[in-house]
Motif scaffolding. Structure first.
Motif, PDB file in Angstrom:
ATOM      1  N   LEU A 207       0.833  -1.210   0.000  1.00 25.76           N
ATOM      2  CA  LEU A 207       0.000   0.000   0.000  1.00 25.76           C
ATOM      3  C   LEU A 207       0.863   1.253   0.000  1.00 25.76           C
ATOM      4  O   LEU A 207       0.570   2.230  -0.704  1.00 25.76           O
ATOM      5  N   GLN A 208       1.927   1.242   0.790  1.00 23.53           N
ATOM      6  CA  GLN A 208       2.809   2.399   0.840  1.00 23.53           C
ATOM      7  C   GLN A 208       3.439   2.647  -0.520  1.00 23.53           C
ATOM      8  O   GLN A 208       3.463   3.785  -1.014  1.00 23.53           O
ATOM      9  N   ASN A 209       3.931   1.591  -1.134  1.00 20.49           N
ATOM     10  CA  ASN A 209       4.564   1.742  -2.455  1.00 20.49           C
ATOM     11  C   ASN A 209       3.563   2.232  -3.496  1.00 20.49           C
ATOM     12  O   ASN A 209       3.903   3.041  -4.358  1.00 20.49           O
ATOM     13  N   GLN A 210       2.325   1.748  -3.388  1.00 21.99           N
ATOM     14  CA  GLN A 210       1.305   2.172  -4.343  1.00 21.99           C
ATOM     15  C   GLN A 210       1.006   3.668  -4.187  1.00 21.99           C
ATOM     16  O   GLN A 210       0.903   4.394  -5.180  1.00 21.99           O
ATOM     17  N   LEU A 211       0.901   4.135  -2.948  1.00 24.90           N
ATOM     18  CA  LEU A 211       0.638   5.564  -2.723  1.00 24.90           C
ATOM     19  C   LEU A 211       1.836   6.404  -3.142  1.00 24.90           C
ATOM     20  O   LEU A 211       1.673   7.457  -3.763  1.00 24.90           O
ATOM     21  N   PHE A 212       3.042   5.941  -2.824  1.00 24.68           N
ATOM     22  CA  PHE A 212       4.236   6.685  -3.233  1.00 24.68           C
ATOM     23  C   PHE A 212       4.293   6.810  -4.749  1.00 24.68           C
ATOM     24  O   PHE A 212       4.661   7.857  -5.287  1.00 24.68           O
ATOM     25  N   ALA A 213       3.926   5.742  -5.455  1.00 23.16           N
ATOM     26  CA  ALA A 213       3.932   5.791  -6.920  1.00 23.16           C
ATOM     27  C   ALA A 213       2.902   6.799  -7.429  1.00 23.16           C
ATOM     28  O   ALA A 213       3.163   7.525  -8.404  1.00 23.16           O
ATOM     29  N   LEU A 214       1.743   6.860  -6.772  1.00 26.70           N
ATOM     30  CA  LEU A 214       0.703   7.787  -7.221  1.00 26.70           C
ATOM     31  C   LEU A 214       1.100   9.246  -7.022  1.00 26.70           C
ATOM     32  O   LEU A 214       0.662  10.122  -7.762  1.00 26.70           O
ATOM     33  N   VAL A 215       1.930   9.530  -6.012  1.00 29.26           N
ATOM     34  CA  VAL A 215       2.348  10.914  -5.768  1.00 29.26           C
ATOM     35  C   VAL A 215       3.723  11.188  -6.384  1.00 29.26           C
ATOM     36  O   VAL A 215       4.367  12.174  -6.042  1.00 29.26           O
ATOM     37  N   GLY A 216       4.162  10.312  -7.237  1.00 31.46           N
ATOM     38  CA  GLY A 216       5.428  10.533  -7.932  1.00 31.46           C
ATOM     39  C   GLY A 216       6.648  10.346  -7.050  1.00 31.46           C
ATOM     40  O   GLY A 216       7.671  10.988  -7.253  1.00 31.46           O
ATOM     41  N   GLY A 217       6.534   9.492  -6.050  1.00 29.43           N
ATOM     42  CA  GLY A 217       7.679   9.214  -5.188  1.00 29.43           C
ATOM     43  C   GLY A 217       7.875  10.229  -4.076  1.00 29.43           C
ATOM     44  O   GLY A 217       8.850  10.134  -3.324  1.00 29.43           O
ATOM     45  N   ASP A 218       6.988  11.189  -3.949  1.00 30.10           N
ATOM     46  CA  ASP A 218       7.113  12.225  -2.916  1.00 30.10           C
ATOM     47  C   ASP A 218       6.567  11.698  -1.584  1.00 30.10           C
ATOM     48  O   ASP A 218       5.364  11.712  -1.333  1.00 30.10           O
ATOM     49  N   ARG A 219       7.473  11.247  -0.740  1.00 25.04           N
ATOM     50  CA  ARG A 219       7.064  10.663   0.545  1.00 25.04           C
ATOM     51  C   ARG A 219       6.413  11.707   1.459  1.00 25.04           C
ATOM     52  O   ARG A 219       5.515  11.393   2.224  1.00 25.04           O
ATOM     53  N   GLY A 220       6.849  12.917   1.399  1.00 22.29           N
ATOM     54  CA  GLY A 220       6.271  13.974   2.222  1.00 22.29           C
ATOM     55  C   GLY A 220       4.799  14.185   1.911  1.00 22.29           C
ATOM     56  O   GLY A 220       3.969  14.328   2.821  1.00 22.29           O
TER      57      GLY A 220
END
Length: 134
Positions: free
Chosen positions: A86-99
């Motif tokens: 889930l974390q990787n999927q969300l990070f991918a959706l925001v272009g890798g922007d963890r913040g």
């Protein structure tokens, strides 16, 4: 108030039985009271009643005074984390922007407290996908 009344009455009964038991035992020891079946059974019953009341009364006082036992672990409890997928999927959706991903999840935590960690990440993913379809 009902429990306090029962406690006070129990203490009075306990003290009275203690005095009677002490008197009977002292009379037996001094020889003024002969030991027969009636005095033996009476003394044993006084001892049993005294012991039972003492145990129940002070068990209740101990239970009231001590807070419920909840052992604290000697190590800090880790923060709950969502599934890595889930974390990787969300990070991918925001272009890798963890913040940005973290801010989205934190905002959901404020708006919807007491949900599972996975729920926040799934909701953030669903919200982003819904917004992109518009």
């Amino acid at each position: 108030m009902g429990q306090e009344f029962v406690g006070i009455v129990s203490i009075v009964i306990l003290m009275a039985i203690g005095v009677i038991l002490g008197y009977v035992l002292s009379q037996l020891i001094l020889g003024y009271l002969t030991l027969n079946l009636i005095t033996f059974l009476g003394t044993i019953s006084l001892i049993i009643i005294f012991g039972t009341l003492y145990f129940v009364l002070f068990w209740e006082f101990k239970k009231r005074q001590s807070p419920s036992f909840s052992p604290q672990p000697s190590y800090p409890t880790p923060e709950p984390t969502a599934d890595a997928h889930l974390q990787n999927q969300l990070f991918a959706l925001v272009g890798g922007d963890r913040g940005t991903a973290t801010r989205l999840v934190e905002q959901l935590k404020q708006n919807h407290p007491d949900m599972s960690e996975n729920w926040y990440w799934q909701r953030a993913i669903a919200d982003l996908e819904r917004d992109r379809e518009r």
